[in-house]
Design an enzyme around this catalytic site. Structure first.
Site, PDB file in Angstrom:
ATOM      1  N   ARG A  78     -29.131  -0.994   1.683  1.00 40.97           N
ATOM      2  CA  ARG A  78     -29.525  -2.083   0.783  1.00 40.97           C
ATOM      3  C   ARG A  78     -30.661  -2.898   1.391  1.00 40.97           C
ATOM      4  O   ARG A  78     -31.620  -3.240   0.712  1.00 40.97           O
ATOM      5  CB  ARG A  78     -28.322  -2.989   0.472  1.00 40.97           C
ATOM      6  CG  ARG A  78     -28.624  -4.052  -0.525  1.00 40.97           C
ATOM      7  CD  ARG A  78     -29.227  -3.433  -1.764  1.00 40.97           C
ATOM      8  NE  ARG A  78     -29.242  -4.407  -2.839  1.00 40.97           N
ATOM      9  CZ  ARG A  78     -29.694  -4.148  -4.033  1.00 40.97           C
ATOM     10  NH1 ARG A  78     -30.161  -2.956  -4.315  1.00 40.97           N
ATOM     11  NH2 ARG A  78     -29.699  -5.056  -4.959  1.00 40.97           N
ATOM     12  N   TYR A  79     -30.552  -3.205   2.667  1.00 39.57           N
ATOM     13  CA  TYR A  79     -31.631  -3.903   3.364  1.00 39.57           C
ATOM     14  C   TYR A  79     -32.924  -3.087   3.253  1.00 39.57           C
ATOM     15  O   TYR A  79     -33.997  -3.626   2.968  1.00 39.57           O
ATOM     16  CB  TYR A  79     -31.259  -4.116   4.839  1.00 39.57           C
ATOM     17  CG  TYR A  79     -32.390  -4.613   5.690  1.00 39.57           C
ATOM     18  CD1 TYR A  79     -32.748  -5.959   5.688  1.00 39.57           C
ATOM     19  CD2 TYR A  79     -33.119  -3.732   6.488  1.00 39.57           C
ATOM     20  CE1 TYR A  79     -33.802  -6.421   6.468  1.00 39.57           C
ATOM     21  CE2 TYR A  79     -34.170  -4.187   7.268  1.00 39.57           C
ATOM     22  CZ  TYR A  79     -34.510  -5.531   7.246  1.00 39.57           C
ATOM     23  OH  TYR A  79     -35.560  -5.972   8.010  1.00 39.57           O
TER      24      TYR A  79
END
Length: 193
Positions: A78-79
């Site tokens: 996600r990052y």
């Protein structure tokens, strides 16, 4: 490590790393055009972990944080998607700024010794403690940012991704102009909802 939502239902990592700079920039866009300003976004080498690109069908990251994805570095992916979004945003912004005198840039500060990732459990803390041995000090991580803000060397350039004061080639996903345009449209919808 846990999926969190903002008050308006946006996934927190996406909201902080992508939507916040997108919103701030769009709110200031007219002033930036008038002043010939430089918009500089902090991206990351971590964008390379977004192997599938931005998953537009999962912008709230439900799958990313669900088992088994969570066990396979869901938060890291996600990052990575948000850092990929930073590069795509910069590319599309540069197109929209053409002819105004304002420019858009993004950069990779490198692995910097900060408190990054300290709230993500013992495994992340252990990983970061080991990585700190190979990290650069914050001053070194900021060098490219300061250079982008102040250097005459980049006058007239826009839309590039930099590492250590050099134009760097991001992943093919980060160079997709159609994805950059789609991200812009989706982001506009998200900040207006």
């Amino acid at each position: 490590m846990e999926r969190k939502l903002t008050e308006d239902g946006m996934e927190m990592t996406w909201a902080v790393n992508h939507l916040a700079p997108f919103l701030l920039t769009t709110l200031l866009i007219d002033r930036l055009k008038q002043s010939g300003g430089r918009i500089i976004t902090t991206a990351s080498y971590g964008h390379k972990m977004a192997k599938e690109g931005i998953r537009f069908d999962d912008l709230t990251a439900e799958r990313c944080y669900s088992l088994p994805h969570r066990l396979l570095l869901g938060a890291s992916v996600r990052y990575a998607e948000t850092k990929l979004a930073n590069i795509l945003f910069t590319s599309e912004l540069a197109k929209r700024l053409q002819g105004t005198g304002a420019t858009a840039h993004c950069f990779n500060p490198g692995l910097v010794s900060t408190n990054f990732n300290q709230g993500n459990g013992w495994a992340a803390q252990l990983t970061m403690a080991i990585m700190k041995l190979y990290s650069r000090p914050p001053e070194k991580g900021a060098e490219t940012l300061v250079w982008l803000a102040d250097s005459d060397e980049i006058s007239g350039q826009s839309g590039h991704y930099y590492t250590d004061k050099q134009i760097d080639a991001p992943t093919p996903h980060a160079q997709d102009s159609e994805t950059a345009k789609r991200l812009w449209e989706v982001s506009l919808e998200q900040i207006q909802s």
